[in-house]
Design a protein around this motif. Structure first.
Motif: not given
Length: 290
Positions: A29-30, A290, A211, A202, A261, A257
Motif C-alpha cells: 500500500c505504501e 515508501g 500511495v 494518498l 513516505v 503515512a
C-alpha cells in the motif's frame, strides 16, 4: 483529471487486494512504482528533467530571465508555473479539456514551491530593480495516475539541474548600472533544492490508503489527501481532493503515512541527482519504496 471505467468485479478485486496489502501490480500500500529520472533533456532551457512513474510521464523545463522584483518583496526573485496537458496523454485533454487541470496543478505548485523552501533572495540581482525570474514549464506527456507526485519530483530535479548565468554589475558613463552576463557555462549560480518538498498523494480505498495510485485504483477511491513533505519530514502543505468525505482519524493516518513516505523519498532522489551530475551521466533509473 484523467479517468477510466472500472467494472464492479474489478473494484472488488482491487479493494480485496488493498485490504490484504497486495495491490494488483504486486506492490504494497505504501510502495511507489518504478521511477525513472532523466535530467538535462531540453537543450534550450537552463534546467530540465523528465520523470516517468509507471506509465505517467512528465517533462519540466526551466528558463531563467531577468525581470523586475515584485513591489512587496523587492529583494527576491520568483517563479512562474505553467502546466500544459498534452492531448497525447489522454483523449480527455483534447481541445480545451486539459486547461482546467493545468490551472489546478499550477495553483498547487505555487503553494508548494515558495520562499519557505527556496532561497528566493539568492535570485535578486539588484534590490528593487532586477531579479531572476524562473519560468517553470510542465508538460504532461502521459497520464496513468499520480500526477502531483511525478510533477513535484520533476520540478525538484529540474531546479537541481538549473544553471543560472553569473551576473556582473558595473557603472556606466551616465552613472547608471550596466548588467553583463557571464559567457562561461561554468560561471553560474545553482538553486539550493535541499528544502524543496515532494508531494505524496494518498488515496483512501476501502478502509486503507495507498500511495501512487493508478487510474484504476483512483476510480475506486472516495477521496485523496496531498501532503507536501520536506527531506526532514516536515509538512509544508496539505490538501484534500475528491468528492468523498474522510473522517479525522483517516486524515491523521494519511498525513502520518505521507510524512513517512515523503521523508524516505528525498534521500535516494538527492543521491541520484548528485551521482548523475558528478559522473556526467544524463540518465539514471531508480525504484522508490515508501
Amino acid at each position: 483529471m484523467a479517468t477510466v471505467q472500472v467494472s464492479e468485479a474489478e473494484k472488488v478485486y482491487i479493494l480485496h487486494g488493498i485490504r490484504d496489502d497486495l495491490r494488483a501490480d504486486g506492490r504494497g500500500c505504501e510502495d511507489y512504482r518504478h521511477m525513472e529520472i532523466e535530467t538535462d533533456v531540453v537543450s534550450n532551457t537552463d534546467g530540465s528533467a523528465r520523470v516517468t512513474l509507471g506509465h505517467t510521464a512528465v517533462l519540466v523545463g526551466i528558463k531563467a530571465e531577468i525581470g523586475k522584483p515584485r513591489p512587496l518583496v523587492p529583494n527576491e526573485g520568483y517563479l512562474e508555473f505553467f502546466v500544459d496537458c498534452s492531448a497525447n496523454a489522454t483523449p480527455e485533454f483534447e481541445g480545451r479539456g486539459g486547461e482546467e487541470l493545468g490551472i489546478e496543478l499550477s495553483n498547487m505548485l505555487y503553494k508548494v514551491f515558495n520562499k519557505h523552501c527556496l532561497d528566493l533572495r539568492s535570485l535578486c540581482i539588484s534590490e528593487g530593480e532586477h531579479c531572476w525570474l524562473l519560468y517553470v514549464d510542465v508538460l504532461l506527456l502521459q497520464c496513468d495516475g499520480n500526477l502531483y507526485d511525478a510533477i513535484s519530483v520533476a520540478v525538484k530535479a529540474a531546479l537541481f539541474n538549473t544553471k543560472i548565468p553569473r551576473v556582473h554589475i558595473s557603472a556606466d558613463e551616465d552613472g547608471g548600472k550596466e548588467i553583463e552576463l557571464s559567457d562561461d557555462p561554468y560561471d553560474c549560480m545553482r538553486v539550493d533544492v535541499e528544502n524543496v518538498p515532494c508531494i505524496v498523494t494518498l488515496c483512501k480505498i476501502g478502509h486503507r490508503h495507498v500511495v501512487d495510485a493508478t487510474l484504476q485504483e483512483k476510480a475506486c477511491s472516495v477521496a485523496s489527501v496531498l501532503v507536501s513533505v520536506t527531506h526532514s519530514g516536515s509538512v509544508t502543505c496539505t490538501r484534500k481532493v475528491g468528492g468523498g468525505s474522510l473522517d479525522p482519524e483517516s486524515i491523521f493516518e494519511m498525513i502520518e503515512a505521507g510524512k513517512r513516505v515523503g521523508k524516505s523519498l528525498h534521500a535516494p532522489l538527492m543521491k541520484l541527482l548528485q551521482q548523475e551530475e558528478s559522473l556526467g551521466k544524463r540518465r539514471q533509473k531508480v525504484g522508490f519504496l515508501g
